[in-house]
Enzyme design. Structure first.
Site, mmCIF file in Angstrom:
data_model
loop_
_atom_site.group_PDB
_atom_site.id
_atom_site.type_symbol
_atom_site.label_atom_id
_atom_site.label_comp_id
_atom_site.label_asym_id
_atom_site.label_seq_id
_atom_site.Cartn_x
_atom_site.Cartn_y
_atom_site.Cartn_z
ATOM 1 N N ASP A 67 0.883 -1.159 0.000
ATOM 2 C CA ASP A 67 0.000 0.000 0.000
ATOM 3 C C ASP A 67 0.917 1.205 0.000
ATOM 4 O OD1 ASP A 67 -2.616 1.102 -0.103
ATOM 5 O OD2 ASP A 67 -2.351 1.797 1.952
ATOM 6 N N GLY A 151 0.348 7.521 -11.208
ATOM 7 C CA GLY A 151 -0.022 8.100 -9.924
ATOM 8 C C GLY A 151 0.425 9.553 -9.809
ATOM 9 N N ARG A 179 9.207 2.458 -3.060
ATOM 10 C CA ARG A 179 8.908 1.032 -3.223
ATOM 11 C C ARG A 179 10.207 0.214 -3.220
ATOM 12 N NH1 ARG A 179 5.511 1.710 -7.044
ATOM 13 N NH2 ARG A 179 3.778 1.870 -5.580
#
Length: 199
Positions: A67, A151, A179
């Site tokens: 997430d 995004g 990430r």
């Protein structure tokens, strides 16, 4: 080699995981037609674990879920865990970016922000195997820049490079991303796992 299913239907995200893992884990995408996992946690870590367990029950194999989101200091952490649906529709990047710029128009003096990624790896039975969090600090641009990424990438500037994530090549982005930081932390934990617990 351990095989894991990436708990995302975002093909860009799955490809990023494949590229960053460099064969350390064998990546499989979610099968088509699965329902969206619930994401009603109050933190990125809660949502990652919730998604991992939800999909592990459906695909019957180890699942790696993340997430990720953007937290803007002057907006008290918005959009936070609502990053993907900030403007109301899940995954509408253009609308999310537009809303963020509108909100920041009232707080132009501070455009500092942080990308956050929480990862959770669970067994086929839903047992938590390990988790990790990675972050990357930056600033929000005045307008979208760049043609890569997804995004909030067109708005997120890395100050030391002077470019947004969307202006970086995929290898450059991976080298600096939240990430990648989370994945490196998670991979460092894998050698001490009990591989018999993966099933």
């Amino acid at each position: 080699m351990m095989e894991v299913c990436i708990a995302s239907q975002n093909r860009h995200k799955v490809r990023e995981f494949e590229e960053m893992l460099h064969g350390q884990l064998l990546v499989r995408s979610l099968p088509d037609g699965l329902p969206e996992a619930p994401e009603d946690g109050t933190t990125f870590a809660e949502n990652a674990l919730q998604k991992a367990r939800f999909y592990a029950a459906l695909v019957q194999m180890p699942v790696l879920a993340d997430d990720s989101g953007l937290c803007v200091a002057s907006l008290h952490g918005e959009p936070g865990v609502l990053s993907a649906r900030y403007a109301g529709v899940h995954g509408d990047d253009e609308a999310n970016n537009a809303k963020l710029l509108r909100r920041l128009a009232e707080h132009a003096e501070d455009r500092s922000a942080e990308f956050v990624c929480a990862l959770a790896l669970v067994s086929a039975a839903g047992q938590t195997l390990c988790s990790a969090i990675g972050t990357m600090s930056g600033e929000i641009a005045l307008e979208p820049r760049g043609a890569h990424g997804f995004g909030y990438d067109p708005l997120f500037i890395l100050p030391h490079l002077g470019r947004t994530f969307a202006e970086l090549s995929p290898p450059e982005k991976q080298a600096h991303s939240h990430r990648k930081a989370a994945l490196d932390a998670l991979l460092a934990k894998l050698p001490v796992l009990d591989w018999g617990d993966m099933e």
